[in-house]
Design a protein around this motif. Structure first.
Motif, PDB file in Angstrom:
ATOM      1  N   LYS A 150      72.461  39.696 -16.122  1.00  0.00           N
ATOM      2  CA  LYS A 150      70.955  38.975 -15.905  1.00  0.00           C
ATOM      3  C   LYS A 150      71.288  37.776 -15.218  1.00  0.00           C
ATOM      4  O   LYS A 150      70.399  37.536 -14.439  1.00  0.00           O
ATOM      5  CB  LYS A 150      70.652  38.740 -17.449  1.00  0.00           C
ATOM      6  N   SER A 151      71.934  37.052 -15.278  1.00  0.00           N
ATOM      7  CA  SER A 151      72.339  35.751 -14.566  1.00  0.00           C
ATOM      8  C   SER A 151      72.577  36.052 -12.943  1.00  0.00           C
ATOM      9  O   SER A 151      72.013  35.403 -12.141  1.00  0.00           O
ATOM     10  CB  SER A 151      73.538  35.024 -15.217  1.00  0.00           C
ATOM     11  N   THR A 152      73.461  37.106 -12.744  1.00  0.00           N
ATOM     12  CA  THR A 152      73.490  37.525 -11.317  1.00  0.00           C
ATOM     13  C   THR A 152      72.259  38.105 -10.752  1.00  0.00           C
ATOM     14  O   THR A 152      71.941  37.723  -9.460  1.00  0.00           O
ATOM     15  CB  THR A 152      74.400  38.639 -11.206  1.00  0.00           C
ATOM     16  N   LEU A 153      71.288  38.616 -11.433  1.00  0.00           N
ATOM     17  CA  LEU A 153      70.013  39.149 -10.837  1.00  0.00           C
ATOM     18  C   LEU A 153      69.230  37.892 -10.548  1.00  0.00           C
ATOM     19  O   LEU A 153      68.559  37.923  -9.598  1.00  0.00           O
ATOM     20  CB  LEU A 153      69.295  40.195 -11.888  1.00  0.00           C
ATOM     21  N   LEU A 154      69.129  36.739 -11.455  1.00  0.00           N
ATOM     22  CA  LEU A 154      68.540  35.520 -11.036  1.00  0.00           C
ATOM     23  C   LEU A 154      69.049  35.060  -9.850  1.00  0.00           C
ATOM     24  O   LEU A 154      68.134  34.518  -9.066  1.00  0.00           O
ATOM     25  CB  LEU A 154      68.516  34.755 -12.375  1.00  0.00           C
ATOM     26  N   LEU A 155      70.311  34.993  -9.883  1.00  0.00           N
ATOM     27  CA  LEU A 155      71.046  34.277  -8.672  1.00  0.00           C
ATOM     28  C   LEU A 155      70.687  35.013  -7.371  1.00  0.00           C
ATOM     29  O   LEU A 155      70.334  34.461  -6.252  1.00  0.00           O
ATOM     30  CB  LEU A 155      72.471  34.344  -8.763  1.00  0.00           C
ATOM     31  N   THR A 156      70.414  36.257  -7.362  1.00  0.00           N
ATOM     32  CA  THR A 156      70.202  37.354  -6.238  1.00  0.00           C
ATOM     33  C   THR A 156      68.726  37.002  -6.133  1.00  0.00           C
ATOM     34  O   THR A 156      68.327  36.800  -4.758  1.00  0.00           O
ATOM     35  CB  THR A 156      70.441  38.616  -6.571  1.00  0.00           C
ATOM     36  N   LEU A 157      67.825  37.235  -7.003  1.00  0.00           N
ATOM     37  CA  LEU A 157      66.219  36.703  -6.550  1.00  0.00           C
ATOM     38  C   LEU A 157      66.013  35.185  -6.047  1.00  0.00           C
ATOM     39  O   LEU A 157      65.097  34.982  -5.284  1.00  0.00           O
ATOM     40  CB  LEU A 157      65.405  36.829  -8.010  1.00  0.00           C
ATOM     41  N   ALA A 158      66.911  34.365  -6.575  1.00  0.00           N
ATOM     42  CA  ALA A 158      67.021  33.297  -5.766  1.00  0.00           C
ATOM     43  C   ALA A 158      67.417  32.836  -4.381  1.00  0.00           C
ATOM     44  O   ALA A 158      67.319  31.942  -3.913  1.00  0.00           O
ATOM     45  CB  ALA A 158      67.725  31.863  -6.740  1.00  0.00           C
ATOM     46  N   ILE A 217      70.844  33.109  -3.677  1.00  0.00           N
ATOM     47  CA  ILE A 217      71.926  32.281  -3.893  1.00  0.00           C
ATOM     48  C   ILE A 217      73.149  33.424  -3.864  1.00  0.00           C
ATOM     49  O   ILE A 217      74.214  33.006  -3.100  1.00  0.00           O
ATOM     50  CB  ILE A 217      72.222  31.662  -5.220  1.00  0.00           C
ATOM     51  N   VAL A 218      72.889  34.484  -4.447  1.00  0.00           N
ATOM     52  CA  VAL A 218      73.897  35.738  -4.081  1.00  0.00           C
ATOM     53  C   VAL A 218      73.210  36.730  -3.322  1.00  0.00           C
ATOM     54  O   VAL A 218      71.982  37.045  -3.609  1.00  0.00           O
ATOM     55  CB  VAL A 218      74.365  36.135  -5.569  1.00  0.00           C
ATOM     56  N   SER A 219      73.687  37.316  -2.209  1.00  0.00           N
ATOM     57  CA  SER A 219      73.293  38.499  -1.801  1.00  0.00           C
ATOM     58  C   SER A 219      73.254  39.757  -2.317  1.00  0.00           C
ATOM     59  O   SER A 219      74.101  40.134  -3.017  1.00  0.00           O
ATOM     60  CB  SER A 219      74.212  38.647  -0.429  1.00  0.00           C
ATOM     61  N   PRO A 220      71.882  40.475  -2.391  1.00  0.00           N
ATOM     62  CA  PRO A 220      71.941  42.030  -2.885  1.00  0.00           C
ATOM     63  C   PRO A 220      72.988  42.699  -2.478  1.00  0.00           C
ATOM     64  O   PRO A 220      73.204  42.616  -1.171  1.00  0.00           O
ATOM     65  CB  PRO A 220      70.438  42.244  -2.699  1.00  0.00           C
ATOM     66  N   LEU A 221      73.319  43.644  -3.270  1.00  0.00           N
ATOM     67  CA  LEU A 221      74.174  44.755  -2.815  1.00  0.00           C
ATOM     68  C   LEU A 221      73.671  45.814  -2.099  1.00  0.00           C
ATOM     69  O   LEU A 221      73.994  46.714  -1.340  1.00  0.00           O
ATOM     70  CB  LEU A 221      75.225  45.250  -3.947  1.00  0.00           C
TER      71      LEU A 221
END
Length: 202
Positions: A41-49, A51-55
């Motif tokens: 859940k947190s990683t998805l938010l970071l990806t939407l933001a 901050i983290v690149s999607p795989l």
């Protein structure tokens, strides 16, 4: 305005936490991310933001003005407060950083119930008060998309009601919200809410 994700996969450290995610969140609607710890859940938010690149796959916020500047607020589970600055100084800092396009900082503090301690150093705040101050950042700078990670963490019953009120008012203005939460959030109009159940913890 619409947030659209298609074939989205996200993870960290080479570990895929969620994959093949497809969802659409339109203006005036809230998407709740539900699932156990470690489900992404947190990683998805970071990806939407961003901050983290999607795989794999991706997401896009459609219907935005390219010249309007940043379009989202990311409010993580850490409050990001400077303990030696006062409550008001912390919020003034964030308003200056993100753009003072919303409520005046003193008014935002009143709205989240911290106006009476505006001059107190943030290092003296309780966990719940710190969370209220972090939420006040959403009010001093107007951005249509709110990405909220456990927004009710450390809050009491009144704080939970405050989060619901803030989200509801944001949706009234045509905003969008994606929130990861273990706590129930129930808006007055249930048709504004949708849920994405995320997978098993890994």
């Amino acid at each position: 305005m619409v947030l659209r994700a298609q074939g989205l996969a996200c993870g960290r450290g080479g570990v895929v936490l969620a994959e093949a995610l497809n969802f659409v969140v339109a203006s005036g609607r809230c998407l709740l991310l539900r699932g156990p710890n470690g489900a992404g859940k947190s990683t998805l938010l970071l990806t939407l933001a961003g901050i983290v690149s999607p795989l794999a796959g991706g997401s896009v916020l459609e219907g935005t003005d390219e010249d309007a500047g940043p379009q989202l607020h990311y409010c993580g589970h850490r409050n990001a407060l400077k303990p030696r600055l006062s409550v008001l100084e912390n919020l003034d800092f964030w308003a200056a950083l993100n753009g003072p396009t919303g409520m005046a900082a003193p008014d935002a503090l009143d709205r989240v119930g911290l106006g009476h301690i505006a001059g107190l150093d943030a290092g003296y705040l309780s966990a719940g008060q710190g969370r209220r101050l972090a939420l006040a950042r959403l009010l001093v700078s107007v951005r249509p998309l709110w990405l909220l990670d456990e927004p009710t963490a450390a809050l009491d019953v009144e704080g939970h009601a405050l989060v619901t009120e803030l989200i509801d008012a944001h949706l009234d203005r045509g905003g969008l919200v994606v929130a990861a939460t273990h706590d129930p959030i129930t808006l007055p109009d249930l048709t504004r809410m949708q849920t994405l159940a995320m997978g098993r913890a890994r």
